[in-house]
Design a protein around this motif. Structure first.
Motif, short mmCIF file in Angstrom:
data_model
loop_
_atom_site.label_atom_id
_atom_site.label_comp_id
_atom_site.label_asym_id
_atom_site.label_seq_id
_atom_site.Cartn_x
_atom_site.Cartn_y
_atom_site.Cartn_z
N ARG A 40 0.83 -1.28 0.01
CA ARG A 40 0.06 -0.06 0.01
C ARG A 40 0.90 1.32 0.11
O ARG A 40 0.59 2.26 -0.82
N TRP A 197 -10.18 -1.38 3.29
CA TRP A 197 -9.71 -0.01 2.99
C TRP A 197 -9.42 0.60 1.67
O TRP A 197 -9.71 1.59 1.72
N LEU A 198 -9.02 -0.06 1.08
CA LEU A 198 -8.89 0.29 -0.49
C LEU A 198 -10.34 0.69 -1.20
O LEU A 198 -10.57 1.61 -1.75
N VAL A 200 -12.95 1.64 0.49
CA VAL A 200 -13.39 2.89 1.41
C VAL A 200 -12.75 4.12 1.18
O VAL A 200 -13.12 5.17 0.92
N ASN A 201 -11.14 4.14 1.08
CA ASN A 201 -10.17 5.22 0.94
C ASN A 201 -9.48 5.13 -0.25
O ASN A 201 -8.76 6.20 -0.52
N GLY A 202 -9.26 4.03 -0.83
CA GLY A 202 -8.14 4.03 -1.96
C GLY A 202 -8.55 4.16 -3.36
O GLY A 202 -7.83 3.83 -4.18
N GLY A 203 -9.99 4.44 -3.62
CA GLY A 203 -10.43 4.44 -4.95
C GLY A 203 -10.74 3.20 -5.56
O GLY A 203 -10.88 3.34 -6.72
#
Length: 482
Positions: A40, A197-198, A200-203
């Motif tokens: 990441r 996480w990607l 939600v926040n990583g596009g």
């Protein structure tokens, strides 16, 4: 259900008491966490770097002074591939294909600056990514800690006692599989956390995250069922371990390694040298715009004279050299596109051969699914090249049209002999400052999902095969207790 949970609890207690099994689970879980964090961080750094490089390339192109449009054609530009939202999960082929293309007139370049070409030799063996851990390392650990789950009880004499006490073979294997699945969940938890996480926040797209998670769950569940089934069907733990390690080596190492060789043998791809020679041969056959007696461009000249209703090139209301540049770029680009389509067609055929080998290796199926959903597969790379070529062709033809309309034929012809004509042939830099920027678009959700579904279906079929084998092993246990 309560009996299955009881069997699972007992199996988990046994795993916790085994220092080797517990250490293996903890270490691989930490490895997955390290892979998720480092991958990441690396992809975030790459995304920022690519944005800065594209911005710098745009600024350099716009900062050119007043000059002849054809000079701008040869000054060139850069197209940089944006980072994918799920590349941190599975970088796919990005390390090998490159992510930057130099755009110029009369040429169609390939991508450069791939990590495997710039970094140490270790990168060539594959970056440590969560996908690599889940696809290769996690199944091997499950094999080592699960091979003796049932066969070990048979050796200790406790298996027959459980069966005679009324626990069915299916229930017993269900509990064992559940315990081994919990171990697999612990191992893969950091990777699934990264996926969330990607999303939600990583596009990353929610559909890609969900399908990727489903694919990995199916893949690890298959290995779990296969392990407990083989452990139940053999007499000794050592036999189960040897058989399962052999299955892992065949599925995870051998078939994926041989698949590209088989695909290349069935559908060979011309080398770069062969392609360059063929392109140069066809370019010569197309015609020479500098030769007034060339049949093609002589006919083109007559066509332009008729179109504008004049009898001489000097009487054209536009610069004939600009018209030649437009026509020449059209011809060469069509030739480059044809060879590119042939190359990608051969690659697609090779890909279909490799996909067909997923019937003997679920690892091939999960790799294809993972890369497709991460948009780091060959199709995504081809999309980038095609969009870059579309932008290059449009940019070059805009400049060629400026040569035809903004530079007079007299000044263009005399610029190498007259300083005044050369100065007049330079047009305002405002023209390139107003040129559009390279803004590639992502494939649609439906397109990505459509390409990923066949691999997901293959994985679900492998999971069904694992369940069938486990069910058969359970019935065999019942018969052995009768």
């Amino acid at each position: 259900m309560s009996v299955i949970l009881s069997v699972a609890r007992n199996a988990l207690r046994h795993l916790l008491r085994s220092r080797i099994a517990l250490t293996g689970v903890v270490l691989v879980a930490l490895l997955t966490l390290a892979a998720a964090v480092t991958s990441r961080a690396y992809q975030a750094d790459q995304a920022g770097l690519r944005d800065r490089l594209q911005h710098a390339a745009d600024q350099d192109f716009a900062a050119q002074p007043n000059r002849h449009p054809h000079r701008v054609v040869h000054f060139g530009h850069f197209a940089i591939r944006p980072a994918s939202g799920l590349a941190a999960m599975d970088p796919g082929v990005e390390a090998y294909t490159g992510n930057m293309i130099f755009l110029e007139g009369h040429r169609q370049n390939s991508a450069n600056f791939g990590d495997a070409r710039q970094s140490s030799l270790l990168v060539r063996f594959g970056q440590l990514s969560p996908a690599l851990v889940l696809q290769a390392i996690a199944p091997l650990l499950l094999v080592f800690i699960g091979a003796g789950m049932v066969a070990g009880e048979r050796e200790r004499g406790t298996l027959r006692q459980s069966l005679l006490a009324g626990v069915s073979g299916g229930t017993l294997l269900g509990g064992k599989a559940l315990a081994l699945g919990v171990a697999g969940l612990i191992i893969s938890a950091p990777a699934f956390g990264l996926l969330l996480w990607l999303g939600v926040n990583g596009g990353a797209r929610a559909s890609a995250v969900a399908l990727s998670a489903l694919g990995y769950v199916a893949y690890l569940a298959f290995w779990t069922l296969l392990i407990v089934a083989v452990s139940a069907m053999v007499q000794r733990s050592r036999t189960a371990l040897i058989a399962l390690v052999g299955a892992w080596a065949f599925s995870v190492v051998l078939v994926p390694r041989l698949a590209p060789e088989v695909a290349t043998g069935l559908t060979p791809l011309p080398t770069r040298v062969e392609t360059d020679i063929a392109v140069q041969r066809d370019l010569r056959a197309m015609g020479d715009s500098h030769n007034p007696n060339d049949p093609y461009f002589a006919a083109f000249k007559q066509k332009m004279l008729k179109q504008y209703g004049v009898s001489r090139v000097e009487d054209l209301p536009v610069n004939y050299r600009g018209l030649l540049a437009i026509e020449g770029e059209k011809l060469t680009s069509s030739l480059f596109d044809r060879y590119a389509d042939q190359a990608f067609g051969a690659m697609a055929a090779q890909g279909r051969v490799m996909d067909a080998l997923a019937v003997v290796s679920p690892t091939i199926a999960i790799r294809r699914l993972s890369m497709t959903l991460a948009e780091t597969d060959l199709s995504a790379y081809r999309r980038f090249l095609e969009q870059a070529e579309t932008y290059r062709y449009d940019l070059v033809q805009r400049l060629n049209r400026l040569q035809a309309t903004a530079v007079t034929a007299e000044d263009d012809a005399a610029k190498s002999k007259s300083a005044a004509a050369e100065a007049r042939s330079r047009i305002s830099a405002d023209h390139w400052r107003s040129m559009p920027h390279f803004t590639p678009d992502r494939p649609s959700v439906g397109e990505v999902t459509g390409r990923a579904l066949p691999s997901l279906i293959v994985l679900l079929l492998w999971l069904a095969a694992g369940a069938f084998l486990a069910a058969r092993a359970g019935r065999r246990l019942n018969r052995s207790a009768a």
